[in-house]
Design an enzyme around this catalytic site. Structure first.
Site, short mmCIF file in Angstrom:
data_model
loop_
_atom_site.label_atom_id
_atom_site.label_comp_id
_atom_site.label_asym_id
_atom_site.label_seq_id
_atom_site.Cartn_x
_atom_site.Cartn_y
_atom_site.Cartn_z
N LEU A 129 0.86 -1.17 0.00
CA LEU A 129 0.00 0.00 0.00
C LEU A 129 0.90 1.23 0.00
O LEU A 129 1.99 1.21 0.59
CB LEU A 129 -0.90 0.03 1.24
CG LEU A 129 -1.96 -1.07 1.38
CD1 LEU A 129 -2.67 -0.92 2.73
CD2 LEU A 129 -2.97 -1.00 0.24
N ASP A 130 0.46 2.29 -0.66
CA ASP A 130 1.22 3.53 -0.64
C ASP A 130 1.36 4.05 0.78
O ASP A 130 0.56 3.72 1.67
CB ASP A 130 0.54 4.59 -1.50
CG ASP A 130 0.48 4.20 -2.98
OD1 ASP A 130 1.37 3.45 -3.41
OD2 ASP A 130 -0.45 4.66 -3.67
N LYS A 131 2.35 4.88 1.00
CA LYS A 131 2.63 5.42 2.33
C LYS A 131 1.38 6.00 3.00
O LYS A 131 1.09 5.72 4.15
CB LYS A 131 3.72 6.49 2.24
CG LYS A 131 3.99 7.21 3.54
CD LYS A 131 4.98 8.34 3.34
CE LYS A 131 5.14 9.15 4.63
NZ LYS A 131 6.04 10.32 4.44
#
Length: 331
Positions: free
Chosen positions: A138-140
């Site tokens: 997942l993106d930050k």
């Protein structure tokens, strides 16, 4: 130093900043990484060291050298984890917003992997020492559910399910504007942005990508969506919703310069995750509620909703396919 590559500036490239020139000609590297190489003396123009802002000249020879390899090492850190499920083969964790999944440039500590290694030393080694156990990411600034493999057999099984589109993933996204129709299917190929190499975009010749969406709630100027990606391209949901003309609120990479309702990062949450257990064959389904900071945004919108929800959402489904730029353009 080991010479990595030798470049010669073409006439049409003269006058471009050195860091920009290298980013164009070495697209597999980020501009920030190339700037670091320049500043540390690993890039030479005509045999001399220059600054990233140096303007290249036609016919100049540019040599890029490799810096000494750093031995990869990830330190376990006692970072709190919200573990939704755990057994001998895998874990399901609820990743908070702002946490990077695995170490990389600029993020050697404080990542999910650092936390996982402190909690559990036995993780799948398929993705190497920097990404042990990591099956998907997942993106930050995207919160929500991730499955982590404890052994290689579980990792291979989960990876195969992802590749064969047998993993259930549902996200919540708050986007700008009123999305119509209320249900839809976005089918548009995704690839590297032709000019901004750190971004993805809908491009001709990109990899096939499909995203389904369904309206959950309308607000004045915003829509809350439930989103199901059928494929797993980099930044897929963010790129597809931007392409649809409804970028995610708070998305500084793909969204417009608008008020972000007090958010730092995009309003995107992986709320549902389902897969077949590698050992038992049982289908497992997990849910994670919106984090408090996202719930507060919705509460604020509901409190300021003056005229009610408006007209009833349409129920038909529409397929939004890629069209020539003359018809849609790059939103």
């Amino acid at each position: 130093m080991i010479l990595a590559c030798r470049l010669q500036v073409e006439e049409e490239e003269a006058g471009v900043r050195l860091d920009v020139y290298l980013a164009r000609n070495l697209p597999e590297n980020s501009r920030s990484y190339l700037q670091r190489l320049i500043n540390e003396g690993y890039v030479q123009v005509g045999g001399r060291k220059v600054k990233p802002s140096y303007r290249v000249k036609s016919g100049e020879e540019i040599m890029v050298f490799l810096p000494p390899a750093e031995a990869p090492e990830v330190e376990p850190e006692p970072i709190p984890l919200e573990i939704i499920y755990e057994d001998e083969d895998l874990l399901v964790v609820n990743k908070p917003r702002g946490m990077v999944v695995h170490p990389g440039a600029g993020h050697k500590r404080g990542t999910l992997v650092n936390a996982l290694l402190y909690h559990c030393r036995n993780l799948s080694g398929i993705n190497g020492v920097l990404r042990p156990g990591i099956v998907h990411r997942l993106d930050k600034d995207t919160s929500g559910l991730l499955v982590v493999a404890k052994n290689d057999e579980a990792h291979l099984s989960l990876s195969a399910q992802l590749k064969e589109r047998r993993v259930l993933k549902e996200y919540w996204a708050l986007v700008y504007g009123e999305v119509k129709p209320a249900q839809g299917r976005i089918e548009a190929p995704i690839g590297r942005h032709p000019r901004h190499r750190q971004k993805m975009a809908v491009v001709a010749g990109g990899r096939p990508a499909v995203t389904r969406y369904e309206v959950v709630e309308y607000f004045p100027g915003y829509t809350l969506l439930k989103v199901q990606p059928e494929t797993g391209r980099t930044h897929q949901i963010r790129v597809h919703l931007h392409y649809l003309g409804h970028p995610i609120v708070g998305d500084l990479k793909y969204g417009p310069a608008r008020p972000h309702l007090g958010l730092e990062g995009q309003f995107l949450h992986a709320g549902v995750l389902g897969f077949t257990h590698p050992r038992t064959g049982e289908f497992l389904r997990f849910e994670a509620p919106l984090p408090p900071e996202l719930e507060r945004v919705l509460a604020k919108l509901r409190a300021h909703q003056a005229d009610g929800p408006g007209s009833q959402p349409l129920q038909q489904e529409e397929s939004v396919a890629a069209q020539p730029s003359s018809q849609r353009g790059q939103r």
